[in-house]
Write an enzyme that holds these catalytic residues in place. Structure first.
Site, PDB file in Angstrom:
ATOM      1  N   HIS A  66     -14.258  -3.264   9.136  1.00  0.00           N
ATOM      2  CA  HIS A  66     -13.451  -3.058   7.820  1.00  0.00           C
ATOM      3  C   HIS A  66     -13.605  -4.225   6.833  1.00  0.00           C
ATOM      4  CE1 HIS A  66     -11.749   0.439   9.807  1.00  0.00           C
ATOM      5  NE2 HIS A  66     -11.220  -0.584  10.987  1.00  0.00           N
ATOM      6  N   ARG A 107      -6.548  -8.555  -8.756  1.00  0.00           N
ATOM      7  CA  ARG A 107      -7.175  -9.682  -8.726  1.00  0.00           C
ATOM      8  C   ARG A 107      -8.645  -9.593  -8.992  1.00  0.00           C
ATOM      9  NH1 ARG A 107      -9.849  -9.638  -4.152  1.00  0.00           N
ATOM     10  NH2 ARG A 107      -8.678  -8.765  -2.223  1.00  0.00           N
ATOM     11  N   GLU A 129      -3.012   6.401   7.960  1.00  0.00           N
ATOM     12  CA  GLU A 129      -3.724   7.152   7.083  1.00  0.00           C
ATOM     13  C   GLU A 129      -4.737   8.038   8.043  1.00  0.00           C
ATOM     14  OE1 GLU A 129      -4.461   4.777   3.221  1.00  0.00           O
ATOM     15  OE2 GLU A 129      -6.064   5.044   4.555  1.00  0.00           O
ATOM     16  N   LYS A 174       0.601  -1.179  -0.256  1.00  0.00           N
ATOM     17  CA  LYS A 174      -0.071   0.051   0.034  1.00  0.00           C
ATOM     18  C   LYS A 174       1.051   1.439  -0.106  1.00  0.00           C
ATOM     19  CE  LYS A 174      -4.047  -1.872   2.207  1.00  0.00           C
ATOM     20  NZ  LYS A 174      -3.719  -3.367   2.159  1.00  0.00           N
TER      21      LYS A 174
END
Length: 660
Positions: free
Chosen positions: A235, A297, A200, A116
């Site tokens: 999440h 994917r 973040e 990420k």
């Protein structure tokens, strides 16, 4: 086009790929672990190869074993599905080096987007807006703590190699940062072999918007519109839909264009998803949507895109991998109607969403919608793999119609003794906020108490009482030459009897009292009688195979061991003719019991520690998630019976807290 394909995966995605491959005339090959020897995907394949023990790292994550299976069966192509090895660039390279077609993006693209932090840097260079945060190399606790303070709380800690909500922790206060960091690092190491994290800024009203992209080896990249995956719990996505509610065409054009730019930046080939986070505090606006990550994917939620476009994305994957161009130009990709998908998990919402494992003695899915599953009645839900057991997918002309249809489908689900979230899903879909499109990733958390609440109605209680009466009535006449376990207290049942007979059942430890009034024997082994509960009187008709209450049939499961199981609105209610202790969690004596088999991964407390109610004492990892067992009251840890690394069985007493 190649002639055979091996799916390096299991469950519903393996079955999904096989479905398209068979339609295209390809030979299908499955791989399986010892735990999946009788699994549906194994039986649906033309060939199947055992690749190792139940643990994923010794089977589905063992690239050498999967590749050996492909060579042994003459597989000409490998489809990785999602999860496991699907985003493993080394595996992709090994497949290609062996002369086998890799049905996925180039290894360089996987690497570029696989971490990420690196992906964010690449997107910045490509002019794609990214979420403010920290993605530096310095992973010291001191630096990460300082960066979190700079960004400002709340923050989101994310494993750099993460996905599916694993290794992701929201932290609201500086004093909780160290614990959140340690947990994210453990999950990152356990699930992805990489403890590194990024941080973040946590957006207070976030919407999860993603765009399906597709590239080929001829330089073409297209998008297939957006999906909204904002309904999440911890999440993990729960309900997905396409298109995104409240998105105007200008915003859609901006987001999809950014997604195509992102895919082109890594010369992308095959199916992929660009995920964005949107600040929905003032609606969806192009300048308030940021790149989050790319999944290189096929996604779990790909069926909703297929539903609105009429495209078979797996067929596109197979064709593009064989060297063909993308079948449609951008202008020819339609967007028709509205699609929604609900993820049916093997978990128990009424008890903290604990994963539920075991044999599927009763497994009934709605038959008028698309259901993607990898299990069937008589199959097994294992502790070793993800708890998702099915996806329910609908398509309708409007969002309101799609939500109503999917809610109805969830209410039709019947699964036992494994618990599911079907009733929870139906309540999500029925909720006025969801129906109005007022959604964000905090929706479930804010409404959870209402969404979880599931109490048996008077109809369910009446059905359970009727079932007890029917069985007792049957036992008196010895239809099966076997006496049910409730005979002792119910020997007074008689056909044509007029005396009242009390029946006491228990549901979740709470007593349910009722009376049978005027039991009457019916024809063809049917029992008919009146009964009374606290909510009124009912007329019952039934046999051991079915029960009607006031003319309405109630779905029930036969347990064979004295319990009565009633299905209602997607929920399942178990009634017992005697009080039983609840399994798992904490008990009234302070014992902390393992709610399922698993591994001890952390010990926040130790013997002798003073603890307060709700304080974590021991952390268990099972089904790829961590579960903290907390002190049931203020007290002292009198016993601590396990160590980090121990494997424990369901019900094991891990620790004991004594009142102070």
């Amino acid at each position: 086009m190649f002639k055979s394909v091996l799916v390096a995966n299991r469950g519903e995605i393996a079955c999904r790929v096989f479905r398209t491959a068979r339609r295209m005339g390809l030979r299908t090959i499955a791989v399986y672990s010892e735990a999946d020897a009788q699994a549906l995907h194994v039986r649906e394949a033309d060939d199947a190869v055992l690749i190792g023990p139940a643990a994923a790292r010794e089977s589905y994550l063992d690239a050498a074993k999967v590749l050996a299976a492909a060579k042994a069966t003459g597989a000409e192509a490998i489809h990785p599905g999602y999860g496991f090895l699907s985003e493993n660039a080394d595996f992709a390279e090994a497949v290609m080096a062996a002369g086998i077609v890799w049905i996925g993006p180039q290894p360089s693209s996987i690497r570029a987007m696989g971490l990420k932090d690196a992906a964010k840097k690449l997107m910045i260079e490509a002019g794609v807006p990214v979420t403010p945060g920290y993605q530096g190399e310095d992973q010291s606790v001191e630096t990460l703590t300082a960066e979190a303070a700079r960004i400002g709380y709340p923050v989101l800690i994310k494993a750099v190699a993460g996905g599916g909500g694993k290794g992701m922790k929201k932290v609201d206060r500086a004093e909780d940062f160290a614990d959140g960091l340690a947990s994210a690092q453990r999950e990152g190491q356990s699930s992805f072999g990489d403890p590194r994290v990024l941080i973040e800024s946590y957006i207070t009203r976030p919407r999860h918007i993603e765009v399906q992209v597709f590239g080929d080896s001829h330089g073409n990249v297209v998008h297939l519109h957006e999906r909204d995956c904002s309904l999440q719990r911890r999440h993990q996505k729960v309900i997905e839909e396409a298109p995104a509610p409240g998105m105007d065409q200008a915003t859609r054009d901006a987001v999809t264009a950014a997604a195509v730019r992102a895919a082109k930046a890594v010369n992308y080939q095959g199916a992929g998803t660009i995920e964005f986070i949107a600040d929905a505090s003032d609606g969806l606006k192009a300048d308030r949507i940021w790149f989050m990550e790319m999944n290189t994917r096929l996604q779990v939620e790909h069926p909703v895109t297929e539903s609105i476009t009429g495209v078979d994305l797996v067929e596109w994957q197979l064709r593009v991998a064989s060297g063909e161009p993308i079948p449609l130009a951008q202008a020819d990709i339609p967007m028709k109607g509205w699609a929604m998908e609900a993820r049916l998990y093997a978990e128990d919402p009424a008890h903290g969403f604990l994963p539920s494992i075991g044999r599927l003695d009763h497994f009934v899915m709605p038959d008028d919608i698309r259901v993607d599953t990898g299990v069937e009645q008589g199959g097994e839900v294992s502790q070793f793999y993800d708890p998702m057991i099915a996806k329910l997918i609908v398509h309708a002309d409007s969002r309101e119609a799609a939500a109503a249809r999917l809610a109805d489908a969830c209410r039709e689900v019947e699964v036992w003794p494994v618990r599911t979230n079907a009733g929870f899903l139906a309540r999500c879909l029925d909720h006025p906020r969801f129906v109005e499109g007022d959604v964000d990733t905090g929706f479930i958390g804010a409404e959870e108490a209402l969404l979880i609440a599931a109490k048996p109605s008077s109809l369910s209680i009446a059905a359970a009482l009727a079932a007890v009466g029917i069985r007792a009535d049957e036992a008196v006449f010895d239809y099966n030459n076997a006496a049910p376990p409730w005979n002792d207290g119910l020997f007074a049942f008689r056909m044509n009897a007029s005396a009242k007979t009390g029946v006491t059942l228990y549901h979740d430890g709470e007593r349910v009292q009722g009376e049978l009034l005027g039991v009457h024997g019916g024809a063809a082994r049917h029992s008919t009688f009146d009964l009374r509960t606290d909510d009124g009187t009912f007329q019952a008709l039934g046999s051991p195979a079915f029960v009607f209450i006031n003319g309405e049939q109630v779905a029930m499961a036969e347990t064979g061991d004295g319990r009565v199981v009633v299905f209602e609105e997607g929920d399942v209610f178990e009634f017992l003719p005697r009080l039983t202790a609840a399994a798992g969690g904490s008990t009234s004596d302070g014992g902390l019991r393992a709610p399922m088999p698993g591994k001890i991964v952390a010990a926040p407390a130790k013997a002798g520690d003073v603890v307060t109610k709700g304080q974590p004492v021991v952390v268990l990892e099972a089904m790829k998630m961590e579960h903290a067992l907390t002190a049931p009251f203020d007290g002292v840890v009198a016993e601590f019976n396990v160590a980090v690394g121990d494997q424990v069985v369901d019900g094991a007493v891990l620790a004991v807290v004594k009142a102070d």
